[in-house]
Design a protein around this motif. Structure first.
Motif: not given
Length: 582
Positions: A349-377
């Motif tokens: 997510r961080v790599a996509a964020w920097f590619d988008h805002y610093l390199k000007g690429r059209s990469t997606g930056t992911g959902p507005a909010f995401a959370y880790f679910r410890p029970w998912v394998k």
């Protein structure tokens, strides 16, 4: 303020040992060079205090005045140094970024005192490093950079990233320097007054602004580590050890006030407020990716969430991730490794964020909010374990002496009482600031009988997934606390609310080992407590248990004996509201 230490590469260790500016040849496979530099920066409200800042510049070999690249500025967590960012810097230099990793003021070879990421000191220092990236300012050895992409004269294309102490500095820098294009603050604070003395009483739906309960273990741990950092690098700036060692006098004063009065006093609180983004958030206009840790008793999820909501309300471009690791552990494979953009969810997510805002690429930056679910394998990258669904409230009611029921009509009248020992803690959740050093990693949370009350539900008929902050509403009865609170803030009742998961075999676990301290404004009024934000599955057959304890080993507690009774009944039942995923 991570206490982890990065393993240094042989080349960086050699640079540190050399103690001066040096240039390494391009790495054969990595195609970047590394150079250690020193910078003279002026800081303080009047910019009249000189500090020596040391940093490592990682520059892609292909970068030049004719082939400019975007830059990333990064620094260490509390107690660390520029070397802690080596893995990240090497990865991003290979990805075509110029990276300047520096040691924050008071740490890792940099001079001056620790000022808690205050904009006037730490923010000003970072801004002058942006000058270097822009080619406006030379390092002490005369090195001048001409290989960073510019958005205008003296305006480099630059982002910032870092965790904890290295997270707040990004707010401080962006608040004083609009040339910074984007930031990724991780596991950091919103308001140090809450971080180090939280009060989780809700008043009209908002957290109380009254003084809270001092996190004694964390506060003393920081103070000790800050002094140690000053002694270790005393030769860099011996003057910072005079008086309050390696800190401004006001911060030594804050520690003393906490021990004497229970909480820091007005002037100390004002300094901590000024060193927090909560006091200048309207100045933060750049795209911000907030990353907070689910396992964190220092800077909890509530802090990141409040920052996220305020930024969104003022239309600052912002997204938020609740990752697994925080200051209290929670490391899992494939989650928080920024040096692994393909194998780590947050790294990706961080790599996509920097590619988008610093390199000007059209990469997606992911959902507005995401959370880790410890029970998912999952295997490899933790992306499958991340969820985005919104939670809905589900309410359980306190019934009788010790029951939680799902139907308000089932509530029966009852009461539960507890006492406390003055000053002496009788409950233990965790002391992650020093847990490893004290060998307490395997000590389970516990409450001494008679010093807490708890209400337990029936075995769950299905998995119940919680994502967010539960709330607990109760009525207290304590004549002793009514008398005590008349003396002022220090006489108010202190309590700790928490949520347990009870397995079918009777074993009990405290969710993420988190507690919610409260300094009750008035025990005669109904009390609503915001419990710690969590992401947790209460599995089928397990039971929920909500508890109120009189003390906790990690905090300064009640100074006198204040017995408490919690009452409930059909007309006005206590209630536990959970943000559940359906």
């Amino acid at each position: 303020m991570p206490r982890r230490r990065a393993v240094l590469s042989t080349s960086l260790a050699a640079l540190v040992a050399a103690g001066g500016a040096s240039t390494l040849p391009a790495h054969a496979a990595d195609a970047y060079t590394t150079k250690t530099l020193h910078f003279d920066v002026t800081v303080g409200p009047t910019h009249d205090q000189h500090c020596d800042v040391v940093g490592d510049l990682y520059l892609p070999s292909a970068a030049s005045a004719a082939n400019r690249v975007p830059a990333v500025l990064t620094t260490n967590g509390f107690g660390g140094s520029k070397d802690d960012q080596a893995g990240f810097a090497e990865t991003y230099a290979q990805r075509g970024y110029a990276v300047l990793s520096y040691s924050g003021l008071g740490f890792g070879g940099s001079g001056c005192r620790i000022t808690l990421d205050h904009p006037d000191w730490d923010g000003a220092a970072a801004s002058q490093l942006v000058d270097f990236l822009a080619g406006k300012k030379a390092a002490k050895d005369g090195t001048k950079l001409t290989a960073v992409k510019l958005d205008g004269a003296g305006d480099p294309r630059v982002g910032m990233v870092g965790g904890s102490y290295g997270g707040q500095i990004q707010f401080a820098a962006a608040g004083v320097d609009r040339r910074i294009d984007t930031i990724v603050p991780m596991i950091t604070w919103r308001d140090l007054r809450y971080s180090l003395a939280p009060n989780n009483q809700l008043v009209d739906g908002r957290l109380s602004t009254d003084p809270g309960v001092t996190k004694l273990v964390w506060a003393l741990g920081f103070f000790g580590e800050g002094v140690s950092a000053g002694l270790t690098n005393g030769q860099v700036d011996p003057g910072r050890l005079v008086g309050c060692p390696n800190f401004p006098t006001i911060l030594c004063q804050a520690v003393g006030e906490s021990l004497v009065f229970g909480v820091p006093q007005q002037a100390s609180m004002a300094y901590m407020k000024a060193a927090s983004v909560a006091s200048y958030i309207p100045k933060i206009k750049v795209p911000t990716l907030v990353v907070q840790g689910e396992t964190d008793s220092l800077f909890d999820l509530q802090e990141g969430t409040a920052t996220y909501r305020q930024l969104a309300a003022q239309h600052t471009p912002v997204k938020m991730i609740w990752q697994s690791p925080g200051h209290s552990g929670g490391q899992v494979p494939g989650d928080g490794d920024l040096a692994d953009p393909s194998g780590s969810y947050v790294g990706q997510r961080v790599a996509a964020w920097f590619d988008h805002y610093l390199k000007g690429r059209s990469t997606g930056t992911g959902p507005a909010f995401a959370y880790f679910r410890p029970w998912v394998k999952y295997q490899g990258n933790a992306a499958p374990a991340y969820g985005t669904a919104a939670a809905r409230p589900q309410t359980l009611y306190l019934s009788g002496k010790d029951k939680l029921v799902g139907d308000r009509k089932s509530v029966v009248a009852g009461s539960a009482s507890y006492g406390n020992l003055p000053w002496i803690p009788t409950s233990f959740s965790e002391v992650s600031a020093v847990q490893g050093a004290l060998g307490l990693d395997d000590v389970a949370p516990a409450d001494t009988p008679g010093t807490y009350v708890a209400w337990t539900g029936a075995p769950l008929a299905a998995d119940t997934d919680v994502a967010g902050s539960p709330t607990l509403k109760v009525r207290l009865d304590s004549p002793a606390a009514v008398r005590s609170q008349r003396s002022g803030v220090n006489g108010r009742l202190i309590l700790f609310a928490k949520l347990y998961d009870v397995a079918p075999d009777g074993s009990v676990s405290l969710v993420h080992r988190l507690v919610s301290p409260v300094r009750v404004a008035d025990v005669r009024e109904p009390l609503t407590v915001q419990l710690p934000s969590i992401v947790h599955r209460f599995a089928k057959g397990h039971r929920l248990r909500v508890a109120i304890a009189s003390s906790d080993l990690s905090y300064l507690g009640n100074r006198s004996v204040l017995p408490v009774t919690v009452r409930t009944g059909p007309a006005d039942p206590g209630a536990l509201t959970l943000p559940t995923l359906r």
